[in-house]
Design a protein around this motif. Structure first.
Motif, PDB file in Angstrom:
ATOM      1  N   ASP A 281       0.853  -1.179   0.000  1.00  0.00           N
ATOM      2  CA  ASP A 281       0.000   0.000   0.000  1.00  0.00           C
ATOM      3  C   ASP A 281       0.898   1.240   0.000  1.00  0.00           C
ATOM      4  O   ASP A 281       2.137   1.137   0.074  1.00  0.00           O
ATOM      5  CB  ASP A 281      -0.978  -0.011   1.172  1.00  0.00           C
ATOM      6  CG  ASP A 281      -0.300  -0.051   2.533  1.00  0.00           C
ATOM      7  OD1 ASP A 281       0.877   0.354   2.637  1.00  0.00           O
ATOM      8  OD2 ASP A 281      -0.935  -0.485   3.507  1.00  0.00           O
ATOM      9  N   LEU A 282       0.301   2.403  -0.095  1.00  0.00           N
ATOM     10  CA  LEU A 282       1.084   3.625  -0.245  1.00  0.00           C
ATOM     11  C   LEU A 282       1.988   3.878   0.957  1.00  0.00           C
ATOM     12  O   LEU A 282       3.146   4.276   0.795  1.00  0.00           O
ATOM     13  CB  LEU A 282       0.146   4.815  -0.453  1.00  0.00           C
ATOM     14  CG  LEU A 282       0.806   6.188  -0.600  1.00  0.00           C
ATOM     15  CD1 LEU A 282       1.836   6.193  -1.719  1.00  0.00           C
ATOM     16  CD2 LEU A 282      -0.249   7.265  -0.824  1.00  0.00           C
ATOM     17  N   LEU A 283       1.477   3.648   2.163  1.00  0.00           N
ATOM     18  CA  LEU A 283       2.295   3.872   3.358  1.00  0.00           C
ATOM     19  C   LEU A 283       3.527   2.985   3.347  1.00  0.00           C
ATOM     20  O   LEU A 283       4.660   3.444   3.581  1.00  0.00           O
ATOM     21  CB  LEU A 283       1.461   3.609   4.614  1.00  0.00           C
ATOM     22  CG  LEU A 283       2.219   3.705   5.946  1.00  0.00           C
ATOM     23  CD1 LEU A 283       2.805   5.098   6.144  1.00  0.00           C
ATOM     24  CD2 LEU A 283       1.304   3.335   7.110  1.00  0.00           C
ATOM     25  N   THR A 284       3.340   1.709   3.053  1.00  0.00           N
ATOM     26  CA  THR A 284       4.467   0.768   3.023  1.00  0.00           C
ATOM     27  C   THR A 284       5.445   1.143   1.922  1.00  0.00           C
ATOM     28  O   THR A 284       6.665   1.064   2.101  1.00  0.00           O
ATOM     29  CB  THR A 284       3.957  -0.664   2.796  1.00  0.00           C
ATOM     30  OG1 THR A 284       2.981  -0.987   3.791  1.00  0.00           O
ATOM     31  CG2 THR A 284       5.100  -1.664   2.872  1.00  0.00           C
TER      32      THR A 284
ATOM     33  N   GLY B 200       6.215   7.788   8.218  1.00  0.00           N
ATOM     34  CA  GLY B 200       5.804   7.257   6.933  1.00  0.00           C
ATOM     35  C   GLY B 200       4.852   8.143   6.157  1.00  0.00           C
ATOM     36  O   GLY B 200       4.490   7.812   5.020  1.00  0.00           O
ATOM     37  N   SER B 201       4.445   9.264   6.730  1.00  0.00           N
ATOM     38  CA  SER B 201       3.517  10.164   6.040  1.00  0.00           C
ATOM     39  C   SER B 201       4.245  10.949   4.949  1.00  0.00           C
ATOM     40  O   SER B 201       5.471  11.088   4.955  1.00  0.00           O
ATOM     41  CB  SER B 201       2.855  11.120   7.034  1.00  0.00           C
ATOM     42  OG  SER B 201       3.836  11.899   7.708  1.00  0.00           O
ATOM     43  N   ASP B 202       3.458  11.467   4.031  1.00  0.00           N
ATOM     44  CA  ASP B 202       4.031  12.141   2.866  1.00  0.00           C
ATOM     45  C   ASP B 202       4.595  13.509   3.221  1.00  0.00           C
ATOM     46  O   ASP B 202       3.981  14.271   3.968  1.00  0.00           O
ATOM     47  CB  ASP B 202       2.954  12.296   1.793  1.00  0.00           C
ATOM     48  CG  ASP B 202       3.458  13.045   0.567  1.00  0.00           C
ATOM     49  OD1 ASP B 202       4.563  12.711   0.098  1.00  0.00           O
ATOM     50  OD2 ASP B 202       2.747  13.949   0.096  1.00  0.00           O
TER      51      ASP B 202
ATOM     52  N   LEU C  15      -2.432   7.383  -6.211  1.00  0.00           N
ATOM     53  CA  LEU C  15      -2.246   6.947  -4.828  1.00  0.00           C
ATOM     54  C   LEU C  15      -2.394   8.157  -3.910  1.00  0.00           C
ATOM     55  O   LEU C  15      -1.609   9.106  -3.985  1.00  0.00           O
ATOM     56  CB  LEU C  15      -0.864   6.305  -4.663  1.00  0.00           C
ATOM     57  CG  LEU C  15      -0.679   4.949  -5.348  1.00  0.00           C
ATOM     58  CD1 LEU C  15       0.799   4.614  -5.494  1.00  0.00           C
ATOM     59  CD2 LEU C  15      -1.395   3.854  -4.558  1.00  0.00           C
ATOM     60  N   LYS C  16      -3.401   8.127  -3.041  1.00  0.00           N
ATOM     61  CA  LYS C  16      -3.672   9.256  -2.143  1.00  0.00           C
ATOM     62  C   LYS C  16      -3.658   8.849  -0.677  1.00  0.00           C
ATOM     63  O   LYS C  16      -2.925   9.420   0.129  1.00  0.00           O
ATOM     64  CB  LYS C  16      -5.025   9.888  -2.485  1.00  0.00           C
ATOM     65  CG  LYS C  16      -5.108  10.501  -3.875  1.00  0.00           C
ATOM     66  CD  LYS C  16      -6.494  11.065  -4.126  1.00  0.00           C
ATOM     67  CE  LYS C  16      -6.610  11.685  -5.513  1.00  0.00           C
ATOM     68  NZ  LYS C  16      -7.982  12.199  -5.772  1.00  0.00           N
ATOM     69  N   GLU C  17      -4.489   7.865  -0.342  1.00  0.00           N
ATOM     70  CA  GLU C  17      -4.601   7.431   1.040  1.00  0.00           C
ATOM     71  C   GLU C  17      -3.512   6.414   1.365  1.00  0.00           C
ATOM     72  O   GLU C  17      -3.029   5.694   0.489  1.00  0.00           O
ATOM     73  CB  GLU C  17      -5.976   6.819   1.295  1.00  0.00           C
ATOM     74  CG  GLU C  17      -7.136   7.743   0.966  1.00  0.00           C
ATOM     75  CD  GLU C  17      -7.155   8.989   1.817  1.00  0.00           C
ATOM     76  OE1 GLU C  17      -6.714   8.903   2.993  1.00  0.00           O
ATOM     77  OE2 GLU C  17      -7.587  10.045   1.321  1.00  0.00           O
ATOM     78  N   ASP C  18      -3.141   6.323   2.638  1.00  0.00           N
ATOM     79  CA  ASP C  18      -2.085   5.393   3.060  1.00  0.00           C
ATOM     80  C   ASP C  18      -2.413   3.953   2.695  1.00  0.00           C
ATOM     81  O   ASP C  18      -1.512   3.146   2.427  1.00  0.00           O
ATOM     82  CB  ASP C  18      -1.864   5.486   4.577  1.00  0.00           C
ATOM     83  CG  ASP C  18      -1.136   6.757   4.983  1.00  0.00           C
ATOM     84  OD1 ASP C  18      -0.632   7.461   4.085  1.00  0.00           O
ATOM     85  OD2 ASP C  18      -1.076   7.043   6.200  1.00  0.00           O
TER      86      ASP C  18
END
Length: 250
Positions: free
Chosen positions: A2-5, A24-26, A184-187
């Protein structure tokens, strides 16, 4: 992934701690990640790139809009016929000029009237819509725009299908096309590239960074690496396409 990983993976591998926060946040990485995805979408056609959009229409409609379509491949009209049976029929693709009645060699009937005066029926023909409306310095465009396949706003990020004749009732328009991978927007978001080929997406993300830094040699290095990897995906598609070939021509 996923995006967070993926962000955490990108942060560790690239050492760009400035673009991903410690949790891990953008902090700027997502722009490059999504730009990399778009590059990969344009570089190789994958089965996951083919998508379908369904748009419900009512009497008088002649235009549907949608997003993120790279190429419109087919358009179908789904509705109930006179016998009460639901049918799915293909629309014939024509050029914008043909639909407006310029070339009557192609269409038996030219649609030269304003939309409100064209006899309504089940849609039969379509063309990719030309949505952009150009206005003057005061934002004026004239009174005709309300009855045409143009938008005063939204044309910047929308695709459209213009069809004729205008619908005479309720139908669903199905658009089959080649679509960009979702942003890709949400974690918890994941895509074909982040889930199935995260290392290739990492390469594409790094390539975007090299472009921003105007590092020509770095871009070329990533181009070569990415080409080697996506080439194997292309080969998978070739093998699938040949799966129904059971004899050699000679």
């Amino acid at each position: 992934m996923d995006l967070l990983t993926f962000r955490e993976f990108f942060r560790k591998q690239s050492g760009r701690f400035d673009l991903v926060n410690s949790d891990g946040s953008d902090n700027g990485a997502d722009v490059f990640i999504n730009a990399g995805q778009k590059d990969l979408d344009r570089l190789v056609d994958i089965p996951a790139g083919i998508g379908r959009v369904f748009k419900d229409i009512v009497a008088g409609d002649f235009l549907v809009t949608f997003q993120d379509c790279r190429a419109i491949l087919e358009v179908w009209c789904i509705g109930t016929n006179a016998e009460g049976k639901t049918t799915r029929l293909p629309l014939t693709k024509e050029t914008q000029q043909n639909l407006r009645g310029v070339d009557k060699k192609t269409l038996v009937e030219g649609y030269t009237e304003m939309m409100s005066n064209v006899a309504q029926d089940r849609p039969k023909f379509y063309t990719p819509a030309q949505l952009r409306l150009v206005t003057d310095a005061n934002g004026q465009s004239g009174s005709i725009s309300g009855s045409m396949d143009v938008l005063s706003n939204g044309f910047q990020n929308l695709n459209g299908v213009f069809f004729m004749p205008p619908a005479d009732g309720n139908y669903s328009i199905e658009i089959i096309g080649n679509f960009y991978t979702k942003t890709l927007k949400e974690d918890t978001d994941y895509t074909f590239w982040s889930d199935q080929h995260p290392t290739i997406l990492y390469m594409a993300t790094m390539r975007q960074l090299e472009i921003m830094h105007r590092n020509t040699e770095g871009v070329k290095d990533w181009d070569r690496a990415i080409a080697n990897e996506v080439g194997t995906i292309d080969m998978d598609g070739v093998m699938e396409g040949l799966s129904d070939v059971n004899q050699m021509e000679g």
